[in-house]
Design an enzyme around this catalytic site. Structure first.
Site, short mmCIF file in Angstrom:
data_model
loop_
_atom_site.label_atom_id
_atom_site.label_comp_id
_atom_site.label_asym_id
_atom_site.label_seq_id
_atom_site.Cartn_x
_atom_site.Cartn_y
_atom_site.Cartn_z
N GLU A 1 78.00 8.78 -61.17
CA GLU A 1 77.72 8.73 -59.60
C GLU A 1 76.70 7.88 -59.30
O GLU A 1 75.67 8.01 -60.45
CB GLU A 1 78.05 10.12 -58.97
CG GLU A 1 78.16 10.01 -57.66
CD GLU A 1 79.02 9.31 -57.19
OE1 GLU A 1 78.91 8.13 -56.71
OE2 GLU A 1 80.44 9.74 -57.01
N CYS B 1 85.24 9.47 -56.97
CA CYS B 1 85.13 9.41 -58.54
C CYS B 1 85.63 8.01 -58.62
O CYS B 1 86.68 7.92 -58.40
CB CYS B 1 85.74 10.46 -59.17
SG CYS B 1 85.65 10.37 -61.00
#
Length: 221
Positions: free
Chosen positions: A104, A2
């Site tokens: 992402e 992340c």
């Protein structure tokens, strides 16, 4: 992993969602939160929950060089309880890192496609985080890292890793002011279930951490 996320909620929404009694000094909604920047986190000090800002990128208290933080924005939950940098933090330096979506980048035939990912049923949520205090001479840093795990079925086509998002009913349990053994914390995150996720494509404007604003979350479809 992340490496970028958002927090667009107003302060009053955050206070209500997480049961906080005090205002958050200097809070500003953000479209493109990146490593090395200040992130909103919540801890329990033994008397009450408190919200404040930590630098994203863990600098362990024993580190000689604070630049190590740029390599420690995430901690793999599968092995954190075995690693010197994380296992003692799992005992009693657990925190909530407040967010409402994360980004992402999915590999495609045309390059990497940025996606914004959020929960279907909840606007605000919290990543499972760890924090530490580093001090050298007169310099002090309060830093954090986000725990990650292997991607679930939804995330697998996008990336092989994902951040650990705490179920709402487990948020307070994660930061309760009691000492856990590292293995207990490992078992806790291993058994968590996750709400359904949603995702959509956004432009490469978000690729640069310097960019901030509604363009970061604008859908391409």
């Amino acid at each position: 992993m992340c490496g970028r996320y958002t927090l667009l909620a107003e302060e009053v929404e955050i206070l209500k969602e997480f049961g906080l009694e005090h205002q958050i000094p200097d809070y500003t909604p953000r479209y493109n939160i990146a490593p090395g920047q200040k992130v909103l986190a919540i801890i329990h000090d033994g008397d009450q929950k408190r919200a404040g800002f930590l630098k994203w990128g863990l600098v362990p208290f024993w580190a000689k060089d604070p630049k190590i933080g740029y390599k420690m924005i995430n901690a793999r939950s599968e092995t954190a309880h075995e690693k010197p940098s994380f296992k003692n933090l799992l005992k009693q330096k657990r925190c909530l890192i407040v967010a409402d979506s994360f980004y992402e980048w999915q590999r495609t035939d045309n390059g990497k496609q940025a996606k914004r990912i959020s929960l279907k049923e909840r606007k605000l949520f919290a990543f499972a985080g760890l924090w530490d205090k580093w001090k050298q001479d007169e310099e002090e840093l309060y830093t954090c890292t986000i725990l990650t795990k292997k991607a679930n079925t939804f995330m697998e086509p996008i990336h092989d890793r994902m951040p650990i998002i705490l179920p709402k009913e487990q948020q307070d349990n994660w930061i309760e002011p009691v000492k856990w053994e590292p293995e207990e914390a490992h078992d806790f995150v291993t058994q968590l279930t996750l709400d359904d996720l949603d995702a959509y494509n956004v432009s490469d404007y978000v690729n640069s951490a310097k960019n901030e604003g509604p363009e970061c979350i604008q859908s391409l479809t």
